[in-house]
Design a protein around this motif. Structure first.
Motif, mmCIF file in Angstrom:
data_model
loop_
_atom_site.group_PDB
_atom_site.id
_atom_site.type_symbol
_atom_site.label_atom_id
_atom_site.label_comp_id
_atom_site.label_asym_id
_atom_site.label_seq_id
_atom_site.Cartn_x
_atom_site.Cartn_y
_atom_site.Cartn_z
ATOM 1 N N HIS A 73 0.724 -1.176 0.115
ATOM 2 C CA HIS A 73 0.114 -0.138 0.161
ATOM 3 C C HIS A 73 0.782 0.991 -0.057
ATOM 4 O O HIS A 73 1.880 1.200 0.518
ATOM 5 C CB HIS A 73 -0.828 0.109 1.070
ATOM 6 C CG HIS A 73 -1.600 -1.211 1.449
ATOM 7 N ND1 HIS A 73 -2.787 -1.530 0.788
ATOM 8 C CD2 HIS A 73 -1.523 -2.309 2.205
ATOM 9 C CE1 HIS A 73 -3.252 -2.790 0.857
ATOM 10 N NE2 HIS A 73 -2.896 -3.236 1.752
ATOM 11 N N ASP A 74 0.239 2.334 -0.595
ATOM 12 C CA ASP A 74 1.009 3.558 -0.374
ATOM 13 C C ASP A 74 0.528 4.556 0.487
ATOM 14 O O ASP A 74 1.532 5.246 1.095
ATOM 15 C CB ASP A 74 0.626 4.248 -2.018
ATOM 16 C CG ASP A 74 1.483 3.618 -2.973
ATOM 17 O OD1 ASP A 74 2.472 2.933 -2.799
ATOM 18 O OD2 ASP A 74 0.722 3.688 -4.019
ATOM 19 N N ALA A 75 -0.528 4.547 0.783
ATOM 20 C CA ALA A 75 -1.090 5.604 2.121
ATOM 21 C C ALA A 75 -0.641 4.928 3.512
ATOM 22 O O ALA A 75 -0.726 3.598 3.730
ATOM 23 C CB ALA A 75 -2.532 5.762 1.973
ATOM 24 N N PHE A 76 -0.446 5.999 4.366
ATOM 25 C CA PHE A 76 -0.124 5.452 5.847
ATOM 26 C C PHE A 76 -1.314 4.530 6.532
ATOM 27 O O PHE A 76 -0.867 3.790 7.030
ATOM 28 C CB PHE A 76 0.379 6.708 6.699
ATOM 29 C CG PHE A 76 0.299 6.341 7.901
ATOM 30 C CD1 PHE A 76 1.342 5.753 8.468
ATOM 31 C CD2 PHE A 76 -0.850 6.561 8.964
ATOM 32 C CE1 PHE A 76 1.543 5.408 10.056
ATOM 33 C CE2 PHE A 76 -0.572 6.594 10.425
ATOM 34 C CZ PHE A 76 0.548 5.685 11.005
ATOM 35 N N ARG A 132 7.730 6.426 10.142
ATOM 36 C CA ARG A 132 8.926 7.358 9.693
ATOM 37 C C ARG A 132 8.559 8.020 8.138
ATOM 38 O O ARG A 132 8.738 9.080 7.968
ATOM 39 C CB ARG A 132 10.230 6.880 9.734
ATOM 40 C CG ARG A 132 10.645 6.840 11.328
ATOM 41 C CD ARG A 132 12.001 6.393 11.244
ATOM 42 N NE ARG A 132 12.223 6.451 12.922
ATOM 43 C CZ ARG A 132 13.285 5.686 13.304
ATOM 44 N NH1 ARG A 132 13.973 4.922 12.858
ATOM 45 N NH2 ARG A 132 13.729 5.804 14.793
ATOM 46 N N ASP A 133 8.184 6.924 7.350
ATOM 47 C CA ASP A 133 7.849 7.486 5.928
ATOM 48 C C ASP A 133 6.926 8.443 6.036
ATOM 49 O O ASP A 133 6.469 9.271 5.054
ATOM 50 C CB ASP A 133 7.554 6.055 5.083
ATOM 51 C CG ASP A 133 8.784 5.249 4.820
ATOM 52 O OD1 ASP A 133 9.839 5.580 5.022
ATOM 53 O OD2 ASP A 133 8.593 3.967 4.340
ATOM 54 N N ALA A 134 5.741 7.992 6.749
ATOM 55 C CA ALA A 134 4.567 8.877 6.915
ATOM 56 C C ALA A 134 4.728 10.326 7.445
ATOM 57 O O ALA A 134 4.101 11.134 6.955
ATOM 58 C CB ALA A 134 3.278 8.146 7.533
ATOM 59 N N ARG A 141 1.761 13.575 12.027
ATOM 60 C CA ARG A 141 2.749 14.624 12.852
ATOM 61 C C ARG A 141 4.084 14.370 12.949
ATOM 62 O O ARG A 141 4.293 13.289 13.477
ATOM 63 C CB ARG A 141 1.743 14.982 14.090
ATOM 64 C CG ARG A 141 0.260 15.408 13.885
ATOM 65 C CD ARG A 141 -0.097 16.079 15.149
ATOM 66 N NE ARG A 141 0.598 15.594 16.485
ATOM 67 C CZ ARG A 141 -0.145 14.682 17.229
ATOM 68 N NH1 ARG A 141 -1.500 14.214 16.910
ATOM 69 N NH2 ARG A 141 0.474 14.273 18.212
ATOM 70 N N PRO A 142 4.829 15.178 13.036
ATOM 71 C CA PRO A 142 6.234 15.236 13.010
ATOM 72 C C PRO A 142 6.669 14.713 14.592
ATOM 73 O O PRO A 142 7.783 14.387 14.900
ATOM 74 C CB PRO A 142 7.018 16.318 12.585
ATOM 75 C CG PRO A 142 5.948 17.567 12.373
ATOM 76 C CD PRO A 142 4.456 16.716 12.275
ATOM 77 N N ASP A 143 5.697 15.342 15.442
ATOM 78 C CA ASP A 143 6.078 15.171 17.132
ATOM 79 C C ASP A 143 5.730 13.560 17.500
ATOM 80 O O ASP A 143 5.903 13.358 18.675
ATOM 81 C CB ASP A 143 5.384 16.156 17.478
ATOM 82 C CG ASP A 143 3.938 16.150 17.597
ATOM 83 O OD1 ASP A 143 3.386 15.566 16.698
ATOM 84 O OD2 ASP A 143 3.072 16.505 18.685
ATOM 85 N N GLY A 187 -5.654 9.983 16.363
ATOM 86 C CA GLY A 187 -4.362 10.692 17.388
ATOM 87 C C GLY A 187 -3.178 10.803 16.802
ATOM 88 O O GLY A 187 -2.602 11.958 17.344
ATOM 89 N N ILE A 188 -2.881 10.601 15.801
ATOM 90 C CA ILE A 188 -1.481 10.857 15.447
ATOM 91 C C ILE A 188 -1.508 11.404 13.798
ATOM 92 O O ILE A 188 -0.556 12.169 13.553
ATOM 93 C CB ILE A 188 -0.308 9.497 15.155
ATOM 94 C CG1 ILE A 188 -1.177 8.445 14.248
ATOM 95 C CG2 ILE A 188 -0.448 9.114 16.711
ATOM 96 C CD1 ILE A 188 -0.073 7.277 14.125
ATOM 97 N N CYS A 189 -2.503 11.493 13.296
ATOM 98 C CA CYS A 189 -2.597 12.127 11.848
ATOM 99 C C CYS A 189 -3.081 13.541 11.781
ATOM 100 O O CYS A 189 -2.746 14.289 10.978
ATOM 101 C CB CYS A 189 -3.359 11.160 10.878
ATOM 102 S SG CYS A 189 -2.762 9.500 10.586
ATOM 103 N N GLY A 190 -3.702 13.914 13.121
ATOM 104 C CA GLY A 190 -4.367 15.283 12.900
ATOM 105 C C GLY A 190 -3.443 16.329 13.085
ATOM 106 O O GLY A 190 -2.301 16.028 13.567
#
Length: 192
Positions: A73-76, A132-134, A141-143, A187-190
């Protein structure tokens, strides 16, 4: 030679899965492989080494499959759900080996620093690469701490699978994978 080696490993896998590590003897393994006890020792120094070989073969098989399933798959979100689903499927397909690993190997004093711990790290590092790819792609989110997410996810899956592994419940793979993916990505994509 390789045929006997493979037969011993397969016999050990069956015996460990059926009886557990402690209750299995070299004589049990030899009987299942239809060889003498002494021949087992020609290939393996002891029962522990044989257990580690069984688990090494198990990890080599599931690691390749996990990577294949996740990275098709391509999307996270799709990668994450594929990883979760595949990991849950391992608990269903290899229930006895998963029980053996959780209850008798990971808690053992020789697990820390072992080759099996390293294989487990390689297995869980698939998730770290996905995260890490996402992050690089701006999907996560980078954090977000990939190692903390790894611990949360694999800990949750193990907790959910424990009832199934012990024969006290059914593991609903597809629904659980979907629910966990939704919960985590909320929780992690927003944006923070």
């Amino acid at each position: 030679m390789q045929d006997r080696y493979d037969a011993i490993v397969e016999a050990a896998k069956s015996a460990f899965s059926e009886k557990g590590y402690e209750a299995t003897s070299i004589a049990d393994i030899a009987r299942t492989a239809q060889i003498s006890d002494g021949l087992v020792y020609r290939y393996f120094r002891n029962k522990r080494e044989l257990l580690y070989e069984v688990l090494k073969k198990f990890y080599e098989r599931i690691l390749l499959d996990l990577e294949t399933q996740a990275f098709r798959h391509d999307a996270f979100t799709a990668r994450l759900e594929a990883l979760i689903r595949r990991h849950l499927q391992v608990f269903v397909a290899d229930t006895d080996l998963c029980r053996l690993f959780i209850s008798e190997v990971r808690t053992a004093s020789d697990y820390e620093g072992s080759s099996i711990q390293e294989l487990n790290r390689q297995y869980t590092s698939v998730l770290i690469r996905i995260v890490r790819d996402a992050v690089k792609a701006g999907e996560v989110r980078p954090d977000v701490n990939p190692k903390l997410l790894r611990d949360v996810l694999f800990g949750a899956i193990e907790h959910l699978a424990w009832r199934h592994v012990n024969g006290k419940g059914q593991l609903r793979v597809t629904q659980t994978a979907r629910d966990l993916t939704l919960m985590l990505t909320s929780g992690i994509c927003g944006v923070r």
